[in-house]
Design an enzyme around this catalytic site. Structure first.
Site, short mmCIF file in Angstrom:
data_model
loop_
_atom_site.label_atom_id
_atom_site.label_comp_id
_atom_site.label_asym_id
_atom_site.label_seq_id
_atom_site.Cartn_x
_atom_site.Cartn_y
_atom_site.Cartn_z
N GLY A 79 1.25 -1.33 -0.54
CA GLY A 79 -0.29 0.18 -0.03
C GLY A 79 0.55 1.73 0.02
O GLY A 79 2.12 1.19 0.01
N LEU A 80 0.03 2.36 0.09
CA LEU A 80 1.05 3.45 0.48
C LEU A 80 1.64 3.97 1.48
O LEU A 80 1.16 2.91 2.35
CB LEU A 80 -0.25 4.45 -0.68
N GLY A 84 -0.86 2.59 6.54
CA GLY A 84 -1.55 1.95 8.14
C GLY A 84 -0.73 0.08 7.70
O GLY A 84 -0.83 -0.26 8.66
N LYS A 85 0.08 -0.15 6.90
CA LYS A 85 0.40 -0.92 6.75
C LYS A 85 1.44 -1.41 7.81
O LYS A 85 0.53 -2.76 8.40
CB LYS A 85 1.73 -1.50 5.57
N THR A 86 2.42 -1.51 8.50
CA THR A 86 2.81 -1.26 9.81
C THR A 86 1.85 -1.94 10.54
O THR A 86 2.26 -2.78 11.69
CB THR A 86 3.76 -0.97 9.59
N SER A 152 5.71 -1.77 -1.95
CA SER A 152 5.95 -2.89 -2.78
C SER A 152 5.32 -1.94 -3.94
O SER A 152 4.13 -2.99 -4.39
CB SER A 152 6.05 -3.92 -3.19
#
Length: 241
Positions: A79-80, A84-86, A152
């Site tokens: 995601g950008l 909120g990925k981490t 990615s």
């Protein structure tokens, strides 16, 4: 995934024998009214059956019939930046740890600190992701699952991971670019807008949305807790039955 140690087998045997032997002693005493005979019978039974139990456990450790292997999986959060990925990946990892399965957490920031000067061009990013793919492969050979979070941004690098590893689950953490800017406690979006950071995803470089993500989390409409529950439920349903 885990091997029963000798100490654990012995402790299990002793705890069970305490219950079973006490029952035997009570039965012998009730039938014969002789406390010495009850104690002697209990002691003899304890010694004999602990040994038999330990041997029985060791034999069954060598028998594969009836065992089900948990196949290692890879959760790939994309995601950008600041979508909120981490945050979500960290909480998912902690929940999966509670299931007592071998699992490792891999985050882009941690890896780049270990491998400095990687660069952010398309070619450098793809080469970097390929290194991560090799790392995941090594862990999977040892039956270790992984929770990875990387921007990615390119479809080819995500396809590379899918082709390289087993049971790859892409989690697209979707967030509007304006939402990401509001979460920008580091000020990186502003630096990118000012031209201080080159090849910044979403500003001076593209983000190609996943077309075949197994899970899509829209963080503008879904809470972190709801996202974690959705992802963990998917893993339990598909891999830990």
């Amino acid at each position: 995934m885990y091997q029963e140690t000798n100490i654990r087998s012995i402790v299990k045997g002793i705890s069970w024998r305490f219950v079973a032997t006490s029952t035997t002693m009570i039965i012998v005493y009730l039938f014969f009214g002789n406390i010495e005979l009850a104690i002697a019978t209990g002691a003899l039974e304890t010694v004999a059956k602990i040994g038999l139990y330990w041997g029985h456990e060791k034999i069954w450790q060598r028998i594969r019939w009836g065992r089900k292997r948990i196949e290692p999986f890879n959760l790939w959060f994309t995601g950008l930046p600041l979508s909120g990925k981490t945050t979500i990946a960290d909480k998912v990892y902690k929940e999966l740890e509670k299931l007592d399965i071998p699992i490792e957490r891999i985050d882009s920031k941690d890896v780049r600190e270990l491998i400095p000067n990687v660069g952010f061009s398309r070619e450098e990013r793809n080469r970097h992701i390929k290194r991560i793919g090799h790392l995941i492969q090594t862990l999977q050979k040892n039956s270790i699952s992984t929770v990875c979070s990387f921007v990615s941004p390119y479809r080819e690098s995500r396809k590379m991971i899918r082709d390289m590893v087993k049971n790859n689950i892409v989690v697209y953490v979707k967030a509007d670019i304006e939402t990401c800017k509001k979460r920008d406690y580091k000020g990186v979006y502003q630096k990118a807008l000012n031209g201080e950071i080159k090849n910044f995803t979403g500003i001076s470089d593209i983000y190609e949305e996943p077309q075949h993500a197994e899970i899509v989390i829209d963080t503008d409409n879904v809470s972190v807790e709801e996202a974690v529950d959705t992802i963990v439920s998917h893993i339990k349903k598909e891999y830990i039955k």
